[in-house]
Design an enzyme around this catalytic site. Structure first.
Site, PDB file in Angstrom:
ATOM      1  N   TYR A 142       1.394  -1.239   0.262  1.00  0.00           N
ATOM      2  CA  TYR A 142      -0.218  -0.458   0.060  1.00  0.00           C
ATOM      3  C   TYR A 142       0.660   1.188  -0.041  1.00  0.00           C
ATOM      4  O   TYR A 142      -0.080   2.072  -0.843  1.00  0.00           O
ATOM      5  CB  TYR A 142      -1.216  -0.422   1.101  1.00  0.00           C
ATOM      6  CG  TYR A 142      -2.111  -1.169   1.120  1.00  0.00           C
ATOM      7  CD1 TYR A 142      -2.050  -1.524   0.150  1.00  0.00           C
ATOM      8  CD2 TYR A 142      -2.686  -0.779   1.881  1.00  0.00           C
ATOM      9  CE1 TYR A 142      -2.748  -2.676   0.177  1.00  0.00           C
ATOM     10  CE2 TYR A 142      -3.595  -2.040   2.244  1.00  0.00           C
ATOM     11  CZ  TYR A 142      -4.559  -2.899   1.283  1.00  0.00           C
ATOM     12  OH  TYR A 142      -5.236  -3.814   0.853  1.00  0.00           O
ATOM     13  N   LYS A 192       2.710 -15.594   1.487  1.00  0.00           N
ATOM     14  CA  LYS A 192       3.152 -16.062   0.463  1.00  0.00           C
ATOM     15  C   LYS A 192       4.365 -16.563  -0.557  1.00  0.00           C
ATOM     16  O   LYS A 192       5.280 -16.603  -1.195  1.00  0.00           O
ATOM     17  CB  LYS A 192       2.302 -15.473  -0.526  1.00  0.00           C
ATOM     18  CG  LYS A 192       2.183 -16.366  -1.939  1.00  0.00           C
ATOM     19  CD  LYS A 192       0.836 -17.044  -2.256  1.00  0.00           C
ATOM     20  CE  LYS A 192       0.979 -17.797  -3.482  1.00  0.00           C
ATOM     21  NZ  LYS A 192      -0.234 -18.972  -3.071  1.00  0.00           N
ATOM     22  N   ASP A 224      -3.206 -18.636   0.921  1.00  0.00           N
ATOM     23  CA  ASP A 224      -4.490 -19.341   0.608  1.00  0.00           C
ATOM     24  C   ASP A 224      -5.020 -19.817   1.367  1.00  0.00           C
ATOM     25  O   ASP A 224      -6.407 -20.525   1.634  1.00  0.00           O
ATOM     26  CB  ASP A 224      -3.926 -19.801  -0.741  1.00  0.00           C
ATOM     27  CG  ASP A 224      -2.689 -19.850  -0.877  1.00  0.00           C
ATOM     28  OD1 ASP A 224      -2.371 -20.328   0.068  1.00  0.00           O
ATOM     29  OD2 ASP A 224      -2.811 -21.383  -2.286  1.00  0.00           O
ATOM     30  N   ASP A 248      -5.391  -6.971   5.536  1.00  0.00           N
ATOM     31  CA  ASP A 248      -6.337  -6.166   4.872  1.00  0.00           C
ATOM     32  C   ASP A 248      -7.864  -7.199   4.126  1.00  0.00           C
ATOM     33  O   ASP A 248      -8.872  -6.827   5.037  1.00  0.00           O
ATOM     34  CB  ASP A 248      -6.719  -5.425   3.973  1.00  0.00           C
ATOM     35  CG  ASP A 248      -7.027  -4.380   3.146  1.00  0.00           C
ATOM     36  OD1 ASP A 248      -8.782  -4.628   4.505  1.00  0.00           O
ATOM     37  OD2 ASP A 248      -7.262  -3.323   2.964  1.00  0.00           O
ATOM     38  N   ASP A 252     -11.044  -8.791   7.361  1.00  0.00           N
ATOM     39  CA  ASP A 252     -12.356  -9.259   7.195  1.00  0.00           C
ATOM     40  C   ASP A 252     -12.713  -9.753   6.589  1.00  0.00           C
ATOM     41  O   ASP A 252     -13.840 -10.167   7.384  1.00  0.00           O
ATOM     42  CB  ASP A 252     -12.356  -8.478   5.787  1.00  0.00           C
ATOM     43  CG  ASP A 252     -12.751  -6.519   5.526  1.00  0.00           C
ATOM     44  OD1 ASP A 252     -12.221  -6.362   7.069  1.00  0.00           O
ATOM     45  OD2 ASP A 252     -13.402  -6.091   4.273  1.00  0.00           O
TER      46      ASP A 252
END
Ligand code: NAD
Length: 385
Positions: A142, A192, A224, A248, A252
């Protein structure tokens, strides 16, 4: 001793509605615990843009640095969709986080027993869910450079950079280990690393720090796999640490397990004042109707008491008052299902009931709070993306 100073940033949409309830609950619980607190309020996000042409002013950044903690509502709204991206409300939030250096985002995902049926998962899967997400907040993709869109039309390239330095990884990972030590002593690091170099470094740093916390069991999960396990075996997780992007998304996903965005608080911590805010946004679809759920904002105030004011006793009192109200069947529209024992109430009535529960306990809460006739709104979890 001088009073503990909280900067209130109500923001936009339902932000001011839920923050008014949170401020009342915060000052009430502090009064019951003889803890001196004072608040000041600044416009923020779209409200600051309307007043000053920028989403956060220098004066607000200075006030945030000078405060002991910052309590924020939410920012944004469709009326700002077309303004210059550099001064959109969300930019104010990123600027504030960066300014305060709040690198550790704590997002608890806990299933309230009274809301077990509101989860999209079977009750037996969510019964013991109590996860603390620790998301790196001011680095990663970000913020990474270079970023941009360039090239001629038809051949343009869009790009961002995911970058973490060893010190950035080490400080968030150490904080997560410390938090796990105070909980069930289990840390899951999510990456990852099979594809990304930045995460191979992340994994090495986690393994290098692990011996400092011999009482914490640590494991690594690919993102994943973690996303899948959150939906199939959420009860296994204690503390989850990850970078900005994955944090993020996964937090959620975990939020969806609890049934409504309206009950999820968060804290952002660095070395200075902490920033506390509900996970939800400004909910323009219900703003101004008096039906927003104030629980996430009230529980954010509880996190403020726990992490910045170091008054765990007052945080627990506030959390119990919320539990009491839910236990007594009080529900804002986002949580109301019409089951036996539930009563639909508005923002203000639930806020009043929380204040009442702080002094009188649940039985009186159930008797006193008026039922409010409000049309059902759409499923509030529908907007989680
Ligand atoms: P949102 O969280 O505002 O709303 C999603 C859905 O959940 C809506 O149906 C809404 O009515 C419902 N909801 C959210 N909070 C609720 C509450 N307390 N009580 C009852 N229902 C609630 O997300 P969105 O619609 O994607 O975004 C709306 C605006 O908020 C956008 O401008 C977005 O950029 C902004 N936003 C801000 C923040 C923040 O300030 N931290 C976070 C997310 C989104």
């Amino acid at each position: 001793m001088s009073a503990f100073h909280v900067l209130m940033l109500p923001g936009d949409g339902i932000g001011p509605e839920v923050l008014a309830v949170a401020e009342h609950a915060l000052t009430t619980v502090c009064a019951t615990g003889n803890f001196a607190i004072e608040t000041t309020t600044h416009p923020f996000g779209g409200a600051a843009y309307d007043a000053h042409g920028v989403p956060v002013t220098e004066a607000t950044l200075a006030a945030a640095s000078a405060a002991d903690a910052v309590l924020l509502g939410a920012v944004g709204g469709p009326q700002y969709d077309t303004v210059d991206p550099a001064v959109r409300p969300e930019r104010g939030l990123l600027a504030l986080r960066k300014h305060l250096g709040v690198y550790a985002n704590l997002r608890p995902a806990r299933c309230f027993p009274a809301l077990a049926h509101a989860s999209p998962l079977k009750a037996e899967l969510t019964r013991n869910v109590d996860i603390l997400f620790v998301r790196e907040l001011i680095g990663g993709i970000y913020f990474g450079e270079p970023r941009g869109i360039d090239g001629p039309p038809g051949e343009r390239r869009g790009y961002n950079t995911m970058v973490y330095s060893e010190p950035e990884i080490a400080r968030i990972v150490r904080r997560a280990f410390g938090l796990a030590q105070k909980r069930r002593k289990r840390l899951t690091s999510v990456d990852k690393a099979n594809v990304l170099e930045v995460h191979r470094l992340w994994r090495r740093v986690v393994d290098g720090i692990a011996p400092e916390f011999p009482d914490v069991a640590v494991d690594h999960l690919y993102v994943d796999n973690c996303a899948m396990q959150l939906a199939t075996r959420p009860g296994q997780f204690d503390v989850v640490v990850t970078g900005n992007l994955f944090g993020d998304i996964l937090s959620d996903e975990a939020a969806a397990l609890t049934g409504s965005l309206g009950v999820l608080p968060s804290a952002a911590l660095g070395e200075g004042p902490g920033l506390f805010e509900p996970v939800h946004g400004s909910a323009p679809d219900i703003a101004g109707q008096g039906i927003a759920n104030p629980i996430a904002a009230v529980l954010s105030a509880a996190m403020l008491l726990r992490w910045s004011a170091k008054r765990n006793d007052l945080a627990l009192r506030l959390e119990r008052a919320v539990d009491d109200c839910l236990g007594a069947g009080l529900r804002t529209a986002d949580l109301f299902t019409g089951r036996t024992g539930e009563r639909q109430v508005g923002t203000q009535a639930l806020g009043d009931a929380i204040i009442d529960a702080l002094s009188t306990g649940p039985s009186r809460v159930a008797k006193k709070s008026p039922t409010v006739k409000i049309p059902r709104v759409g499923d509030a979890t529908g907007g989680i993306q």
